[in-house]
Design an enzyme around this catalytic site. Structure first.
Site: not given
Length: 208
Positions: A8, A128
């Protein structure tokens, strides 16, 4: 099962090609202005997406976007999958009209499984680390033992992953995929091709 891998925070054509060449299954493009990895140049974002090649999923990351801005980006950049990383409701995610995953932060006192399972249309759930006021990209891990076992979507593990700890994470959590950004960078927004390669090798070294 092979653990899928998303790199990412890609900000250049070169980094997109390096991730693809190293074997990444997906790359992430960030459309969130406070992030140092934000892509405000949509022509560049389009070039990055196209550079990934035909069999790499291009993921667009948004944090509580305005509908008009979301639609504008999706109309100009060839994004295959949307990652909603803010306070988006299931209804908001559905109206985007694209396949999506929902990111949730492991906030204390939140029933993560119930929240995750409310996103019935999601292709997966990304977990996360939680830090107040920061929607993601903290570079911090969280207690993997706290992950509930009754999430009924493919699990994407994020938060503080690096080439040195990803094998342990995969062994312990057995996620469908892992997601890394800062853990494979030489500085914010610039990937290290060597770290990307090591991350992928170490992820795939675990037999599930």
């Amino acid at each position: 099962m092979r653990t899928r891998i998303k790199i990412c925070g890609i900000t250049s054509v070169e980094d997109a090609r390096a991730a693809s060449d190293a074997g990444a299954d997906a790359i992430g493009l960030v459309f969130y202005p406070p992030s140092p990895r934000h892509l405000d140049n949509l022509a560049l974002a389009r070039d990055i997406a196209l550079a990934a090649g035909p069999f790499v999923t291009v993921v667009g990351l948004f944090v509580s976007p305005e509908p008009a801005e979301l639609a504008r980006v999706l109309s100009l950049v060839p994004i295959n999958l949307v990652q909603f990383h803010g306070d988006e409701t299931p209804e908001f995610c559905e109206q985007a009209g694209r396949p999506y995953i929902k990111a949730l932060r492991m906030k204390p006192d939140v029933d993560i499984a119930t929240l995750a399972n409310s996103y019935t249309g999601a292709r997966g759930i990304l977990l996360d680390a939680y830090r107040k006021g920061v929607p993601g990209g903290t570079g911090e891990t969280f207690d993997w033992n706290a992950i509930p076992h009754d999430i009924d979507k493919p699990l994407v593990l994020a938060g503080g992953l690096t080439p040195s700890n990803v094998a342990k994470a995969v062994t312990q959590v057995k996620p469908w995929a892992v997601d890394v950004s800062g853990g494979v960078e030489q500085n914010a927004g610039v990937k290290s091709a060597a770290k990307v390669k090591d991350f992928i090798i170490n992820t795939l070294s675990v037999e599930l």
